[in-house]
Scaffold this motif. Structure first.
Motif, short mmCIF file in Angstrom:
data_model
loop_
_atom_site.label_atom_id
_atom_site.label_comp_id
_atom_site.label_asym_id
_atom_site.label_seq_id
_atom_site.Cartn_x
_atom_site.Cartn_y
_atom_site.Cartn_z
N GLY A 371 5.25 -0.38 -9.88
CA GLY A 371 4.87 -0.94 -8.59
C GLY A 371 4.08 -2.23 -8.66
O GLY A 371 3.79 -2.81 -7.62
N ALA A 372 3.72 -2.69 -9.83
CA ALA A 372 2.91 -3.91 -9.94
C ALA A 372 3.70 -5.13 -9.49
O ALA A 372 4.84 -5.34 -9.91
N ARG A 373 3.11 -5.93 -8.62
CA ARG A 373 3.73 -7.15 -8.13
C ARG A 373 2.65 -8.22 -7.98
O ARG A 373 1.84 -8.19 -7.06
N SER A 374 2.64 -9.18 -8.90
CA SER A 374 1.62 -10.23 -8.85
C SER A 374 2.16 -11.46 -8.12
O SER A 374 3.37 -11.71 -8.08
N LEU A 375 1.24 -12.24 -7.56
CA LEU A 375 1.61 -13.46 -6.86
C LEU A 375 2.23 -14.47 -7.83
O LEU A 375 3.19 -15.18 -7.48
N ALA A 376 1.73 -14.52 -9.06
CA ALA A 376 2.28 -15.46 -10.03
C ALA A 376 3.74 -15.14 -10.34
O ALA A 376 4.57 -16.04 -10.51
N GLN A 377 4.06 -13.86 -10.38
CA GLN A 377 5.42 -13.43 -10.69
C GLN A 377 6.33 -13.48 -9.47
O GLN A 377 7.53 -13.74 -9.58
N TYR A 444 -6.29 -12.75 -3.71
CA TYR A 444 -6.13 -13.47 -2.46
C TYR A 444 -6.85 -14.80 -2.50
O TYR A 444 -7.64 -15.08 -3.42
N SER A 445 -6.58 -15.61 -1.50
CA SER A 445 -7.26 -16.89 -1.33
C SER A 445 -7.54 -17.11 0.14
O SER A 445 -6.62 -17.13 0.96
N THR A 446 -8.81 -17.26 0.50
CA THR A 446 -9.17 -17.65 1.87
C THR A 446 -9.00 -19.16 2.00
O THR A 446 -8.78 -19.87 1.01
#
Length: 762
Positions: A371-377, A444-446
């Motif tokens: 289930g791992a899903r990173s933003l980089a990937q 995340y990024s604000t």
């Protein structure tokens, strides 16, 4: 060997054989989804303890039909990193529960798992997207399909069979708290996104349950679950197209809506569920009830057993948390509903279980990275956020260096000291929307995070750039002096305003998980939070006035779940960008756009009113009246559907229309040039206005759109096609017919009519 165990047989054959072996009680159990999955376990370190409630339910029905929300994590569920199911623990818990269910079923019938996925999986580590209203602003269904596929892959790896996805609602009143769950106010645009989601997610092996069916966005006064006081023609023209598109894409599930339509609740509406959905649209999947919705039928029936019979007759297959469907056994025994109808519903559920492979492969591989899903990937959520921001104002500012473009955006080298202030500048949960799980630092990024990161990049490149901020509090006299000093010390002010659908500030909840209005928390949008006015919350307008008082160029970014009446803010801003909750990477995306790393390309998926008193405000009103024509106000919305522009200078030529005779097959090509110094994006929109019809038509109706990048100084050709259905109408006899007559084709972008021509059909 029993036929239902034979893997060479079809899911339908196996299900039918198994159905014939089951008792009435076991059948009823397959249609019940009573348990709140997040409450049926206790976590002690890495040990999972199953609750007695789960065991009692399995014993009562000799199995379990569907389990809702095992992985759900949010303030309502009370699950977080310490109490919930992160990583490998999620897989372990799933296997443990599935094993218990199978071992306590006479026929080893596994359970289905359902889970919320309105804008990503509502679980710890869930891959999250911008909310639907932001997605609609992209006019990019292909990208959304890619992003939805990422979500589905995560769901599949975690054992989820039924993804509950908001796809069917149309936004007709922005006072409605669930506005953010809609793709916008237009059924053609929404249908394109709904279809993309179904096709992409079901390719990953997860069955989509599209919700909510139907007309929930037409609630009285913008109140959630209230009556949709509309006729059949409005229903068919505005609220049914998304469901039809989902059915054409092969959707495997549909969730009924809470509301009633012209006096009939959707959950007992045979014409809606059996006549239109199954009969006309050819739907052959499962119909699921919304949370505790069947319990609400008692106010109409006066009796839960009667409610159960009426819902089953109407076509509801699976319940959700209610005490009504447990009474189905009694309803059959009393003769209120034939067992044959019960068998139809059970057969659909069993067929889905076989089709999902649960009988043959009921357990998951216990991998630590499942289930791992990173933003980089998986950068799709970031790209959606980039494409969803809508630039609506970009004024020239006096005193700008000759080397700059003369407008406040993008922020050039002159912006050496930038003040970033506002309630939505540095609060991630005000960026994510409702139905959001807890997120961890680094995920995340604000906006403030994004601005600081890009300012650091500028400094590395040898340019001076500093980000300053001050706390956003009530504007007391002391706070006014402090804030004004901060702004006056900057070259430009970026004011980040908006709303909040954050459940993480002490919200209280109803039995179905909706927030309860009132109290001290800041949430004022999302399920259960309908409003009577559309003014920005608190003293945000006063902050905007103060920023204008500073005398510095002012860029306002509004991050929101509904379109607010922002005229006072728009009037004092040099630059204005609207962002519907843009997701975990939204802060980075906004910063990139403000700094000009890419041109804004979003277009409004919904009109922005001047005030709540102007409602209803949508572009596709009936041509029988002058929309918003009040004597004490303007006759136009503040900003209309389809508006938005970038940093280029787009210009369109004349439409070239190809039509063979009078056939209703139209091809339109139009050239777009970008005379600006920056790349930009064309978002061409082709509308029709039927000039001769047996019923009153709408002022405009979107029938085709295309998004395309146009390089600085370059030209591109857009190609749009209209098929026969684009010209069909629900005529005076309520038949979907093709009527001969004249039709006006209208080509628009950026809220500008670039060309219009009249053709004849038939």
């Amino acid at each position: 060997m029993e036929l239902y165990k034979d893997r060479t047989k079809s899911p339908g054959q196996r299900a039918e054989d198994l159905l014939g072996r089951m008792t009435l009680r076991e059948k009823v159990g397959q249609l019940n989804q009573r348990l709140y999955g997040f409450r049926i376990y206790e976590r002690r370190g890495d040990e999972i303890i199953l609750s007695q409630e789960l065991k009692d339910e399995v014993e009562r029905y000799g199995g379990l039909g569907v389990l809702y929300g095992l992985f759900r994590a949010d303030p309502w569920s009370g699950r977080d990193e310490n109490t919930g199911l992160p990583g490998a623990l999620a897989i372990r818990a799933y296997n443990q529960i599935q094993k218990y269910v199978i071992e306590h079923s006479r026929f080893g019938i596994p359970m289905l798992m359902s889970s919320e996925c309105p804008h990503g999986h509502q679980a710890l580590g869930g891959y999250l997207l911008p909310v639907n209203l932001a997605v609609g602003a992209t006019f990019d269904p292909a990208l959304f399909g890619e992003a939805a596929s990422v979500c589905a892959g995560q769901l599949k790896e975690m054992g989820v069979n039924l993804a509950l996805v908001s796809l069917l609602d149309i936004l007709r009143d922005p006072r409605w708290g669930r506005s953010e769950e809609c793709f916008g106010e237009d059924p053609f645009l929404a249908s394109a996104f709904a279809k993309a989601a179904v096709e992409s997610m079901q390719k990953e092996g997860v069955a989509v349950v599209a919700k909510h069916f139907c007309a929930q966005g037409e609630g009285t006064g913008g109140i959630n679950a209230s009556a949709a006081r509309i006729g059949e023609r409005e229903l068919r023209e505005i609220h049914l197209p998304m469901a039809k598109a989902c059915c054409e894409a092969g959707v495997q599930g549909v969730m009924a809506a809470y509301n009633e339509i012209d006096g009939v609740y959707c959950h007992v509406n045979q014409k809606l569920l059996r006549g239109i959905l199954r009969g006309e649209f050819g739907f052959d999947g499962v119909v699921m009830a919304d949370g505790v919705a069947l319990d609400r039928l008692k106010e109409m029936t006066g009796d839960d057993v009667i409610s159960a019979a009426k819902a089953l007759k109407a076509g509801v297959d699976i319940s959700l948390w209610d005490e009504v469907y447990p009474r189905l056994e009694e309803a059959v025994e009393k003769g209120l509903v034939p067992e044959s109808l019960l068998d139809e519903a059970v057969l659909r559920v069993l067929t889905l279980k076989f089709a999902q492979g649960l009988f043959d492969h009921p357990y998951l591989e216990e991998r630590g990275d499942a289930g791992a899903r990173s933003l980089a990937q998986y950068p799709q959520t970031l790209q959606l956020a980039r494409e969803s921001a809508v630039l609506l104002k970009n004024e020239r500012v006096s005193g700008m260096p000759d080397s700059e473009c003369g407008r406040v955006l993008p922020l050039g080298d002159w912006a050496k000291r930038i003040a970033v202030i506002g309630p939505n500048a540095d609060d991630i949960y005000r960026q994510l929307g409702d139905y959001t799980p807890p997120v961890l630092a680094g995920e995340y990024s604000t906006v403030l995070d994004g601005m600081r990161a890009l300012a650091a990049d500028r400094r590395k490149a040898g340019k001076e750039c500093e980000i300053i901020t001050c706390a956003f509090d009530e504007l007391t006299e002391k706070k006014r002096r402090e804030a004004l000093a901060c702004m006056e010390s900057a070259d430009v002010v970026v004011l980040v305003l908006g709303g909040s659908s954050s459940r993480f500030e002490g919200a209280e909840f109803d039995s179905n998980g909706a927030a309860i209005a009132g109290g001290e928390f800041q949430m004022e949008c999302g399920e259960g939070l309908d409003v009577s006015g559309l003014k920005l919350p608190g003293d945000q307008e006063a902050w905007a006035a103060l920023a204008r008082e500073s005398g510095k160029p002012l860029v306002t970014v509004v991050i929101q779940g509904r379109p607010y009446a922002i005229k006072p803010v728009a009037d004092v801003s040099d630059g204005l960008m609207l962002c519907f909750y843009p997701g975990p990477a939204g802060g980075r995306a906004v910063a990139e756009l403000l700094f000009g790393e890419e041109s804004p390309s979003g277009r409004l998926p919904v009109s922005v009113p001047v005030s709540a008193g102007q409602l209803p405000v949508y572009y596709n009103y009936k041509a029988s009246y002058a929309a918003m024509g009040y004597c004490d106000g303007g006759k136009e919305p503040l900003y209309s559907f389809g508006q938005g522009f970038g940093y280029g200078a787009l210009h369109y030529g004349k439409m070239e229309i190809s039509q063979e005779g009078t056939k209703p097959e139209i091809s339109v090509t139009i050239e777009v040039s970008n005379d600006g110094a920056m790349d930009d994006y064309a978002v061409g929109q082709l509308y029709i206005h039927d000039l001769q019809s047996s019923t009153v038509r709408r002022a405009r109706e979107l029938k085709a759109f295309q998004r395309k990048k146009v390089r600085a100084g370059g030209r591109e050709l857009l190609g749009l096609k209209l098929g026969e259905d684009a010209f069909r109408v629900w005529d005076e006899n309520m038949e979907f017919s093709l009527e001969p007559g004249e039709v006006e084709l209208i080509f628009m972008d950026q809220g500008i009519v670039w060309d219009k021509q009249t053709i004849r059909i038939g």
